[in-house]
Design a protein around this motif. Sequence first.
Motif, PDB file in Angstrom:
ATOM      1  N   ALA A   1       7.007 -16.177 -27.364  1.00 21.82           N
ATOM      2  CA  ALA A   1       6.328 -14.898 -27.518  1.00 21.82           C
ATOM      3  C   ALA A   1       4.947 -15.093 -28.113  1.00 21.82           C
ATOM      4  O   ALA A   1       4.722 -16.003 -28.917  1.00 21.82           O
ATOM      5  CB  ALA A   1       7.145 -13.971 -28.411  1.00 21.82           C
ATOM      6  N   PRO A   2       3.977 -14.271 -27.723  1.00 20.57           N
ATOM      7  CA  PRO A   2       2.636 -14.367 -28.325  1.00 20.57           C
ATOM      8  C   PRO A   2       2.692 -13.978 -29.802  1.00 20.57           C
ATOM      9  O   PRO A   2       3.666 -13.408 -30.283  1.00 20.57           O
ATOM     10  CB  PRO A   2       1.818 -13.351 -27.517  1.00 20.57           C
ATOM     11  N   SER A   3       1.612 -14.291 -30.506  1.00 28.25           N
ATOM     12  CA  SER A   3       1.535 -13.940 -31.925  1.00 28.25           C
ATOM     13  C   SER A   3       0.398 -12.932 -32.130  1.00 28.25           C
ATOM     14  O   SER A   3      -0.731 -13.201 -31.722  1.00 28.25           O
ATOM     15  CB  SER A   3       1.296 -15.185 -32.771  1.00 28.25           C
ATOM     16  N   PRO A   4       0.630 -11.790 -32.712  1.00 21.63           N
ATOM     17  CA  PRO A   4       1.948 -11.331 -33.173  1.00 21.63           C
ATOM     18  C   PRO A   4       2.840 -10.950 -32.001  1.00 21.63           C
ATOM     19  O   PRO A   4       2.356 -10.538 -30.946  1.00 21.63           O
ATOM     20  CB  PRO A   4       1.607 -10.105 -34.030  1.00 21.63           C
ATOM     21  N   SER A   5       4.130 -11.075 -32.209  1.00 19.86           N
ATOM     22  CA  SER A   5       5.075 -10.791 -31.141  1.00 19.86           C
ATOM     23  C   SER A   5       5.220  -9.279 -30.951  1.00 19.86           C
ATOM     24  O   SER A   5       4.903  -8.499 -31.847  1.00 19.86           O
ATOM     25  CB  SER A   5       6.432 -11.409 -31.466  1.00 19.86           C
ATOM     26  N   PRO A   6       5.688  -8.843 -29.764  1.00 22.45           N
ATOM     27  CA  PRO A   6       5.864  -7.411 -29.514  1.00 22.45           C
ATOM     28  C   PRO A   6       6.858  -6.804 -30.498  1.00 22.45           C
ATOM     29  O   PRO A   6       7.773  -7.474 -30.982  1.00 22.45           O
ATOM     30  CB  PRO A   6       6.409  -7.372 -28.085  1.00 22.45           C
ATOM     31  N   PRO A   7       6.693  -5.513 -30.828  1.00 17.81           N
ATOM     32  CA  PRO A   7       7.625  -4.872 -31.753  1.00 17.81           C
ATOM     33  C   PRO A   7       9.012  -4.726 -31.151  1.00 17.81           C
ATOM     34  O   PRO A   7       9.181  -4.631 -29.925  1.00 17.81           O
ATOM     35  CB  PRO A   7       6.983  -3.503 -32.008  1.00 17.81           C
ATOM     36  N   ARG A   8      10.009  -4.709 -32.011  1.00 20.15           N
ATOM     37  CA  ARG A   8      11.395  -4.508 -31.601  1.00 20.15           C
ATOM     38  C   ARG A   8      12.083  -3.706 -32.696  1.00 20.15           C
ATOM     39  O   ARG A   8      11.824  -3.899 -33.891  1.00 20.15           O
ATOM     40  CB  ARG A   8      12.103  -5.844 -31.370  1.00 20.15           C
ATOM     41  N   SER A   9      12.961  -2.808 -32.298  1.00 20.02           N
ATOM     42  CA  SER A   9      13.569  -1.931 -33.280  1.00 20.02           C
ATOM     43  C   SER A   9      14.968  -1.546 -32.841  1.00 20.02           C
ATOM     44  O   SER A   9      15.341  -1.683 -31.669  1.00 20.02           O
ATOM     45  CB  SER A   9      12.715  -0.669 -33.484  1.00 20.02           C
ATOM     46  N   THR A  10      15.734  -1.061 -33.814  1.00 21.71           N
ATOM     47  CA  THR A  10      17.072  -0.576 -33.512  1.00 21.71           C
ATOM     48  C   THR A  10      17.394   0.594 -34.415  1.00 21.71           C
ATOM     49  O   THR A  10      16.919   0.683 -35.562  1.00 21.71           O
ATOM     50  CB  THR A  10      18.129  -1.682 -33.675  1.00 21.71           C
ATOM     51  N   TRP A  11      18.194   1.499 -33.903  1.00 20.71           N
ATOM     52  CA  TRP A  11      18.744   2.615 -34.655  1.00 20.71           C
ATOM     53  C   TRP A  11      20.240   2.646 -34.360  1.00 20.71           C
ATOM     54  O   TRP A  11      20.652   2.817 -33.214  1.00 20.71           O
ATOM     55  CB  TRP A  11      18.081   3.931 -34.252  1.00 20.71           C
ATOM     56  N   LEU A  12      21.034   2.451 -35.410  1.00 18.04           N
ATOM     57  CA  LEU A  12      22.490   2.453 -35.259  1.00 18.04           C
ATOM     58  C   LEU A  12      23.054   3.556 -36.130  1.00 18.04           C
ATOM     59  O   LEU A  12      22.736   3.654 -37.317  1.00 18.04           O
ATOM     60  CB  LEU A  12      23.072   1.096 -35.694  1.00 18.04           C
ATOM     61  N   ARG A  13      23.946   4.358 -35.557  1.00 18.47           N
ATOM     62  CA  ARG A  13      24.545   5.460 -36.312  1.00 18.47           C
ATOM     63  C   ARG A  13      26.034   5.568 -35.965  1.00 18.47           C
ATOM     64  O   ARG A  13      26.431   5.467 -34.810  1.00 18.47           O
ATOM     65  CB  ARG A  13      23.854   6.785 -35.977  1.00 18.47           C
ATOM     66  N   GLY A  14      26.843   5.748 -37.014  1.00 20.22           N
ATOM     67  CA  GLY A  14      28.277   5.944 -36.800  1.00 20.22           C
ATOM     68  C   GLY A  14      28.942   4.786 -36.097  1.00 20.22           C
ATOM     69  O   GLY A  14      29.844   4.978 -35.279  1.00 20.22           O
ATOM     70  N   THR A  15      28.517   3.581 -36.416  1.00 20.28           N
ATOM     71  CA  THR A  15      28.932   2.389 -35.674  1.00 20.28           C
ATOM     72  C   THR A  15      29.692   1.445 -36.588  1.00 20.28           C
ATOM     73  O   THR A  15      29.435   1.372 -37.783  1.00 20.28           O
ATOM     74  CB  THR A  15      27.678   1.703 -35.087  1.00 20.28           C
ATOM     75  N   SER A  16      30.650   0.693 -36.018  1.00 19.39           N
ATOM     76  CA  SER A  16      31.472  -0.224 -36.805  1.00 19.39           C
ATOM     77  C   SER A  16      31.317  -1.652 -36.293  1.00 19.39           C
ATOM     78  O   SER A  16      31.124  -1.893 -35.097  1.00 19.39           O
ATOM     79  CB  SER A  16      32.942   0.181 -36.745  1.00 19.39           C
ATOM     80  N   PHE A  17      31.409  -2.599 -37.242  1.00 17.75           N
ATOM     81  CA  PHE A  17      31.392  -4.033 -36.944  1.00 17.75           C
ATOM     82  C   PHE A  17      32.640  -4.641 -37.567  1.00 17.75           C
ATOM     83  O   PHE A  17      32.846  -4.543 -38.783  1.00 17.75           O
ATOM     84  CB  PHE A  17      30.147  -4.696 -37.515  1.00 17.75           C
ATOM     85  N   THR A  18      33.467  -5.274 -36.741  1.00 17.68           N
ATOM     86  CA  THR A  18      34.745  -5.813 -37.197  1.00 17.68           C
ATOM     87  C   THR A  18      34.875  -7.260 -36.763  1.00 17.68           C
ATOM     88  O   THR A  18      34.527  -7.610 -35.634  1.00 17.68           O
ATOM     89  CB  THR A  18      35.917  -4.996 -36.611  1.00 17.68           C
ATOM     90  N   GLY A  19      35.386  -8.098 -37.681  1.00 17.80           N
ATOM     91  CA  GLY A  19      35.620  -9.492 -37.335  1.00 17.80           C
ATOM     92  C   GLY A  19      34.624 -10.429 -37.981  1.00 17.80           C
ATOM     93  O   GLY A  19      33.710 -10.011 -38.697  1.00 17.80           O
ATOM     94  N   PRO A  20      34.765 -11.746 -37.700  1.00 20.63           N
ATOM     95  CA  PRO A  20      34.022 -12.771 -38.442  1.00 20.63           C
ATOM     96  C   PRO A  20      32.599 -13.014 -37.941  1.00 20.63           C
ATOM     97  O   PRO A  20      32.189 -14.164 -37.709  1.00 20.63           O
ATOM     98  CB  PRO A  20      34.892 -14.008 -38.254  1.00 20.63           C
TER      99      PRO A  20
END
Length: 457
Positions: free
Chosen positions: A141-160
Amino acid sequence: MRSLAEALARPGPLTVHLAAGEYRGPFTLPADVRLEGEGPATVLLVEGPEGTVLRAAGPTGGSPGNPGVDGVLLRNLEVRGGTWGLEVAGSVRVSVEKVGFSGQRQGAVRVNSGRFEAVDARFEASVSETVGVLLEAPEDAPSPSPPRSTWLRGTSFTGPFRRAVRLRGAESQALLEDLRFSGPVTAVGMDGGHAEVRRAGAEGGRGAAFSVVEGNLVMRDVRVLGHELAVSAMRARLEVHGLLSVGAERAGLGVVASRGVLLEDIVVRGSGSHGALQLTTSDVDVRRLHVEGAAEYGVVAVGGSLRLRDATVVGVRSADGVTGDGLHLRQVRADVEGVVIRHTTGVCVLAAQNARVLLRDAELERCGQAALMVDTLATLDATGVEARDSGETVLAAMGEGDLRVDALHARGSRQGLLWAECTGVTRVRLGRIRAEDRRGEEAACVERFAEPGPAPR
């Protein structure tokens, strides 16, 4: 109907409804597509363990809060297997609703650029050392690299998962709301970037639940059960507004080489060998702290500066009987006001190794060794202290420390008011003192200073 791959190859905007069953990819998602299934019975997967199930790339014109047909929308699906479940690149925005990810061998979602949104999603790890959602620029990727974002709501993560959510690079941003983490070694790990976590719970992990290095992390209303630390910050900016940590193996919060740290409404119960708060060469403002059942230390601060307001520390224990201090302050500039410290095996407030400590309005009870102690060139200036039932003595000074005490009310100490090792420049200055047992005042390094006169009329 034609195969799903053929359907997705059509020019958009495009809406595809999938019946229950298995659909074998990999699949490339056009920029303007809705892909809807019938719940967990609609499964997207790839043949064998390798490959990415879904790829999305390209421009989009939609707004982040309104995932219309101008973005990618996945709903009511299961994404199983593969190296990655979903990869996002370009400026595309991908939104998922009621989508489950499971069985990936490297990670569920990778965002190289663009935006990933998830509502009511499920991430399940069956293989350790995987990641749930990764925000990371590609190596080329070039510098500075393109922006990246996330929005997580009401979400679960289970396991190792090794990290359930991981941000890498200054261009990574995340907003995480109403999340549940059960089993990941680290719930959120950051190497740069900015993240805000609102209303989250983490349990069952071995590492720091929330970890930030050289990034900016804001947390609100977070609960952590177990883990090595609830929060770890290094060379970072950290704000925590409302944290409950129960049973941390090492410490509730660990902060190293960080500036502009604000911690308020913090509750730490049953912390391990590094204290409830472990602060190292950092500038930290703590407001409304409650500590119960800490091992070794309530708050330990080494270097930097500490401003502490309205703290309660109860039950600091020590396995070897050497430590067990409520406030353990070394090489730090500390301004402490409005503290209650009870039931320590060691000292309630210790200043050592050139620390400079101001203490006002303190209630100290059943301090195992002393209520206040200075050592090794430290200075402790205490005003408005009530000390009850000290295990040995109320005040202690040694190692060329400087202890100044005014407006002290002491009662119930076993070995009197004061013990001082009057060598070098060790000094104890006493102002207004009320004590049942004044033994120790006769030491050579003890002096009295005049009470302040009445205010002018």
